[in-house]
Design an enzyme around this catalytic site. Structure first.
Site, mmCIF file in Angstrom:
data_model
loop_
_atom_site.group_PDB
_atom_site.id
_atom_site.type_symbol
_atom_site.label_atom_id
_atom_site.label_comp_id
_atom_site.label_asym_id
_atom_site.label_seq_id
_atom_site.Cartn_x
_atom_site.Cartn_y
_atom_site.Cartn_z
ATOM 1 N N CYS A 79 -49.241 -47.626 -25.210
ATOM 2 C CA CYS A 79 -50.015 -47.034 -24.850
ATOM 3 C C CYS A 79 -51.442 -46.597 -25.019
ATOM 4 O O CYS A 79 -51.293 -46.211 -26.751
ATOM 5 C CB CYS A 79 -50.143 -46.030 -24.233
ATOM 6 N N CYS B 47 -50.205 -49.714 -20.575
ATOM 7 C CA CYS B 47 -49.200 -49.268 -19.708
ATOM 8 C C CYS B 47 -49.477 -50.322 -18.844
ATOM 9 O O CYS B 47 -48.392 -50.585 -18.303
ATOM 10 C CB CYS B 47 -49.682 -47.908 -19.536
ATOM 11 N N CYS C 259 -32.944 -39.060 -36.153
ATOM 12 C CA CYS C 259 -33.258 -40.348 -37.043
ATOM 13 C C CYS C 259 -33.775 -39.519 -37.999
ATOM 14 O O CYS C 259 -34.040 -39.399 -38.310
ATOM 15 C CB CYS C 259 -33.601 -40.778 -35.499
ATOM 16 N N HIS C 260 -33.326 -41.347 -38.342
ATOM 17 C CA HIS C 260 -34.067 -41.601 -40.243
ATOM 18 C C HIS C 260 -35.522 -41.705 -40.628
ATOM 19 O O HIS C 260 -35.854 -40.727 -40.853
ATOM 20 C CB HIS C 260 -33.739 -43.318 -41.059
ATOM 21 N N THR C 261 -36.344 -42.352 -39.246
ATOM 22 C CA THR C 261 -38.123 -41.915 -39.152
ATOM 23 C C THR C 261 -38.005 -40.054 -39.452
ATOM 24 O O THR C 261 -39.110 -39.314 -40.542
ATOM 25 C CB THR C 261 -38.268 -41.928 -38.179
ATOM 26 N N HIS D 140 -37.138 -35.831 -32.654
ATOM 27 C CA HIS D 140 -37.166 -36.131 -31.924
ATOM 28 C C HIS D 140 -37.032 -37.154 -30.760
ATOM 29 O O HIS D 140 -36.952 -37.920 -30.042
ATOM 30 C CB HIS D 140 -39.058 -37.653 -32.217
ATOM 31 N N GLU D 141 -35.546 -37.010 -31.618
ATOM 32 C CA GLU D 141 -34.494 -37.446 -30.180
ATOM 33 C C GLU D 141 -33.590 -36.479 -29.748
ATOM 34 O O GLU D 141 -33.067 -35.890 -30.324
ATOM 35 C CB GLU D 141 -33.568 -38.181 -30.867
ATOM 36 N N ARG E 268 -25.041 -41.110 -35.610
ATOM 37 C CA ARG E 268 -25.527 -40.023 -35.204
ATOM 38 C C ARG E 268 -24.794 -38.493 -35.373
ATOM 39 O O ARG E 268 -23.574 -38.210 -34.738
ATOM 40 C CB ARG E 268 -25.666 -40.400 -33.161
ATOM 41 N N ARG F 163 -49.640 -43.680 -28.013
ATOM 42 C CA ARG F 163 -48.808 -44.935 -28.836
ATOM 43 C C ARG F 163 -48.332 -43.444 -30.181
ATOM 44 O O ARG F 163 -49.009 -42.469 -30.486
ATOM 45 C CB ARG F 163 -49.283 -45.936 -29.318
ATOM 46 N N CYS G 144 -53.565 -47.613 -18.862
ATOM 47 C CA CYS G 144 -54.511 -47.694 -20.084
ATOM 48 C C CYS G 144 -54.196 -49.290 -19.939
ATOM 49 O O CYS G 144 -52.953 -50.076 -19.243
ATOM 50 C CB CYS G 144 -54.155 -48.040 -21.259
ATOM 51 N N CYS H 45 -49.468 -43.613 -20.453
ATOM 52 C CA CYS H 45 -50.415 -42.797 -19.842
ATOM 53 C C CYS H 45 -50.240 -43.228 -18.514
ATOM 54 O O CYS H 45 -50.430 -43.040 -17.277
ATOM 55 C CB CYS H 45 -51.919 -43.093 -20.583
ATOM 56 N N CYS I 163 -34.506 -42.183 -28.690
ATOM 57 C CA CYS I 163 -35.340 -42.975 -29.514
ATOM 58 C C CYS I 163 -34.298 -43.534 -29.803
ATOM 59 O O CYS I 163 -34.037 -45.084 -29.678
ATOM 60 C CB CYS I 163 -35.942 -42.040 -30.888
HETATM 61 N N1 LIG Z 1 -39.922 -48.897 -34.285
HETATM 62 C C1 LIG Z 1 -38.796 -47.851 -33.908
HETATM 63 O O1 LIG Z 1 -39.373 -48.037 -32.891
HETATM 64 C C2 LIG Z 1 -37.893 -47.000 -34.552
HETATM 65 C C3 LIG Z 1 -36.761 -46.091 -33.568
HETATM 66 C C4 LIG Z 1 -36.164 -45.147 -34.723
HETATM 67 C C5 LIG Z 1 -35.744 -45.705 -35.588
HETATM 68 N N2 LIG Z 1 -36.619 -46.343 -36.584
HETATM 69 C C6 LIG Z 1 -36.798 -46.857 -37.784
HETATM 70 O O2 LIG Z 1 -35.291 -47.721 -38.004
HETATM 71 C C7 LIG Z 1 -34.582 -47.454 -39.615
HETATM 72 C C8 LIG Z 1 -32.749 -47.570 -39.029
HETATM 73 O O3 LIG Z 1 -32.919 -45.537 -38.738
HETATM 74 P P1 LIG Z 1 -31.812 -45.033 -38.202
HETATM 75 O O4 LIG Z 1 -31.690 -43.777 -38.073
HETATM 76 O O5 LIG Z 1 -30.238 -46.315 -37.965
HETATM 77 O O6 LIG Z 1 -31.137 -45.067 -40.123
HETATM 78 P P2 LIG Z 1 -29.453 -45.355 -40.877
HETATM 79 O O7 LIG Z 1 -30.123 -44.141 -42.130
HETATM 80 O O8 LIG Z 1 -28.867 -44.198 -40.360
HETATM 81 O O9 LIG Z 1 -29.376 -46.624 -41.213
HETATM 82 C C9 LIG Z 1 -29.962 -47.428 -41.927
HETATM 83 C C10 LIG Z 1 -29.317 -48.276 -42.555
HETATM 84 O O10 LIG Z 1 -29.632 -49.442 -43.287
HETATM 85 C C11 LIG Z 1 -29.156 -49.557 -44.873
HETATM 86 N N3 LIG Z 1 -29.460 -49.938 -45.302
HETATM 87 C C12 LIG Z 1 -30.614 -49.223 -46.198
HETATM 88 N N4 LIG Z 1 -31.883 -50.752 -47.106
HETATM 89 C C13 LIG Z 1 -30.911 -51.033 -46.704
HETATM 90 C C14 LIG Z 1 -31.375 -52.835 -47.313
HETATM 91 N N5 LIG Z 1 -32.426 -53.043 -48.563
HETATM 92 N N6 LIG Z 1 -30.338 -53.932 -47.095
HETATM 93 C C15 LIG Z 1 -29.498 -53.889 -46.058
HETATM 94 N N7 LIG Z 1 -29.365 -52.013 -45.892
HETATM 95 C C16 LIG Z 1 -29.984 -51.074 -45.962
HETATM 96 C C17 LIG Z 1 -28.614 -48.640 -44.883
HETATM 97 O O11 LIG Z 1 -27.443 -48.202 -45.856
HETATM 98 C C18 LIG Z 1 -28.332 -48.227 -43.502
HETATM 99 O O12 LIG Z 1 -26.592 -47.922 -43.593
HETATM 100 C C19 LIG Z 1 -35.170 -46.260 -40.322
HETATM 101 O O13 LIG Z 1 -35.970 -46.947 -41.196
HETATM 102 C C20 LIG Z 1 -36.006 -46.000 -39.232
HETATM 103 O O14 LIG Z 1 -37.157 -44.779 -39.236
HETATM 104 C C21 LIG Z 1 -37.354 -47.102 -35.716
HETATM 105 ZN ZN LIG Z 2 -35.950 -41.585 -34.066
HETATM 106 ZN ZN LIG Z 3 -51.503 -45.859 -21.764
#
Ligand SMILES: NC(=O)c1ccc[n+]([C@@H]2O[C@H](COP(=O)([O-])OP(=O)(O)OC[C@H]3O[C@@H](n4cnc5c(N)ncnc54)[C@H](O)[C@@H]3O)[C@@H](O)[C@H]2O)c1
Ligand SMILES: [Zn+2]
Ligand SMILES: [Zn+2]
Length: 507
Positions: free
Chosen positions: A241, A233, A175-177, A197-198, A500, A245, A230, A227, A305
């Site tokens: 959580c 939850c 995942c991108h994170t 994490h995925e 993915r 969290r 809390c 959990c 994820c």
């Molecule tokens: N909040 C959460 O729980 C959570 C969970 C998972 C992932 N995320 C986040 O979600 C985001 C996406 O994850 P992913 O795995 O799909 O990533 P990814 O890299 O596959 O997709 C991101 C897309 O955003 C595009 N992009 C980047 N900057 C841009 C902009 N300024 N305008 C328009 N498009 C733009 C990229 O070209 C790409 O296609 C990441 O920031 C990731 O960290 C958050």
């Molecule tokens: Zn993720």
């Molecule tokens: Zn909790």
């Protein structure tokens, strides 16, 4: 054919019926337990059999006949736990083993002939080597330094402690994170570390106090936990959580502030409590969703994820009404899962926004009806969208992690009722700047981790949506790689190729 080598145990089992097609490369969950059951007139294994395939097999199934100590492994779908098999103990099974153990049609497709299960009384004890309470040595992809390729190392994984579970990871994806924290350009560096994490895996052993998971259970680890005790939850509205969290900077287990991973005694840090780029990992029980053992882990692992996050961001947080317009910023897997959520909710217009033009073709499969590439316009993308939609979209979901896109996603929603949801993980110093008037004009800004799903309570039913064909996961999976090539998955994500990439741990 004939003999099955169980690599985790190292003991060979003979197949009962030599005519059955047998897949030789399978391995078993390391610590099955055995009980004697009178119910079926035979000893049965209480839990075991997260038997999955290795090599190129998707997965396999097993029948275990304790009296004779034989196993039949068939390439097909997924192995389950013994309760599924108990039903088989008294029956003649027509065919093979597939997702639905009781479906003759599916069995026929799997090409396994009829056979009769033995159900004689048995007191035979099956001796099994067990890794419970022992340190496991296994392979893990270690990030030694920011931005440097991961190195596959042999690591020691300590047994699970209080409220912890050790799991065998079978499939993981990127995942991108993971990439942000590995690059550590906009995040705090913490190395050496095991990212990931995925994923999907099987419980190997449980620590003190864990009562609702058992060896052999199929689980999805989740970076944010539940959990169940809390205030969060207990609240219907929150999944944040207090205890579990997401914490991206911790790198150790909550129980004793220590890592369970080491190399020659030197600790290696965890990542968001999951660290799935390892053949075995230790996770707090509250961060594990127990799922249907018949669900194929190489598909449902992406619900751990990205896909749940995007889907939930739309369905649980943005909540578009039928016929509404939705803008999705970022068309990676998370964004396209958000688009899928909009489609499921009955949105009539789904506007995809991405800087990568290659995303647009792919996005059509996810119900995206219109595309905007900010690079094609001189004015801010929020103005472009406002013009396209007579004042703004009803809902927007941001899945890019870039602050400019977050601001645009907010400012492109219609005044009076528009709701914007932020999902992307921002640079640690990012600041969200907008005129307060945009809020006074009755726009709503929200944000979410994991699409507001509570991992233990909600994710099993999302898995069931896939099993019932209400949710398609295959279209998110664009690449597959063996664990040894995990760095290629990073390259793909950095180049913006594919959605993915499933990493098979068993190879
Ligand atoms: N909040 C959460 O729980 C959570 C969970 C998972 C992932 N995320 C986040 O979600 C985001 C996406 O994850 P992913 O795995 O799909 O990533 P990814 O890299 O596959 O997709 C991101 C897309 O955003 C595009 N992009 C980047 N900057 C841009 C902009 N300024 N305008 C328009 N498009 C733009 C990229 O070209 C790409 O296609 C990441 O920031 C990731 O960290 C958050
Ligand atoms: Zn993720
Ligand atoms: Zn909790």
């Amino acid at each position: 054919m004939g003999t099955i080598g169980f690599t985790s145990f190292g003991f060979p089992l003979k197949t009962r019926n030599q005519n059955l097609p047998v897949v030789a490369s399978a391995y078993a969950s390391p610590s099955p337990e055995r009980i004697d059951s009178e119910e079926n007139g035979c000893g049965v294994l209480k839990r075991t059999t997260s038997i999955v395939s290795r090599a190129s097999l998707v997965s396999s199934s097993i029948l275990w006949f304790p009296k004779e100590g034989l196993a039949v492994v068939k390439q097909g779908l997924v192995a389950g736990r013994i309760p599924g098999y108990l039903n088989l103990m008294n029956k003649t099974v027509e065919g093979g083993l597939t997702a639905n153990l009781r479906s003759p049609a599916a069995m026929e497709m799997a090409g396994v002939r009829s056979f009769r299960t033995p159900f004689r009384k048995s007191n035979m004890k099956i001796k099994m080597s067990s890794t419970t309470n022992q340190v496991i040595r296994c392979k893990a992809a270690v990030a030694w330094e920011a931005g440097k390729p991961l190195v596959i190392e042999e690591v020691e994984v300590a047994p699970p402690q209080k409220m912890e579970v050790r799991i065998k990871i079978l499939f993981t994806s990127l995942c991108h994170t993971d990439v942000y924290f590995w690059e550590a350009k906009g995040q705090n560096p913490l190395f050496p570390r095991i990212f990931g994490h995925e994923a999907g895996g099987v419980v190997e052993s449980v620590g003190e106090g864990v009562t609702d998971l058992h060896p052999g259970d199929h689980v999805l680890p989740v970076f944010t936990g539940e959990c169940k005790e809390c205030a969060h939850c207990k609240s219907e509205e929150s999944n944040m959580c207090d205890l579990l969290r997401i914490n991206t900077d911790r790198g150790v287990m909550i129980h004793d502030q220590k890592s369970r991973f080491s190399i020659n005694g030197k600790p290696i840090f965890h990542f968001v409590g999951t660290s799935t780029f390892s053949e075995y990992t230790v996770v707090h029980v509250g961060c594990l969703a127990k799922i249907n053992p018949l669900a194929p882990l190489d598909k449902v692992c992406i619900l751990s994820c990205g896909i749940s996050t995007g889907l939930g961001a739309t369905l649980n947080v943005a909540k578009p009404k039928k016929g509404s317009s939705v803008a999705i910023f970022g068309l990676g897997a998370v964004g396209l899962a958000a688009a899928e959520g909009a489609r499921i909710a009955g949105a009539s217009r789904i506007i995809g926004v991405d800087l990568n033009a290659n995303r647009f073709e792919l996005a059509k499969k996810f119900g995206v009806t219109e595309f905007v590439n900010p690079k094609d316009h001189t004015k801010p993308v929020q103005e472009v969208i406002a013009e396209m939609t007579n004042g703004g979209v009803d809902r927007s979901v941001e899945c890019t992690g870039h602050i400019d896109a977050m601001i645009s996603a907010f400012e492109c929603v219609h005044d009076g009722w528009g709701v914007a949801v932020l999902v992307g993980v921002p640079h640690k110093d990012a600041v969200f700047k907008t005129s307060p008037l945009n809020l006074l004009n009755e726009r709503t800004l929200k944000g979410t981790f994991f699409g507001n799903y509570k991992p233990r309570s909600d994710i099993p039913s999302v898995v069931e949506k896939y099993m019932n064909k209400e949710l398609e996961l295959e279209k998110f999976i664009t690449h597959e790689l063996p664990f040894s090539e995990i760095n290629k998955a990073f390259d793909l994500m950095l180049k913006g190729e594919g959605l993915r990439c499933i990493i098979r741990m068993g190879e």
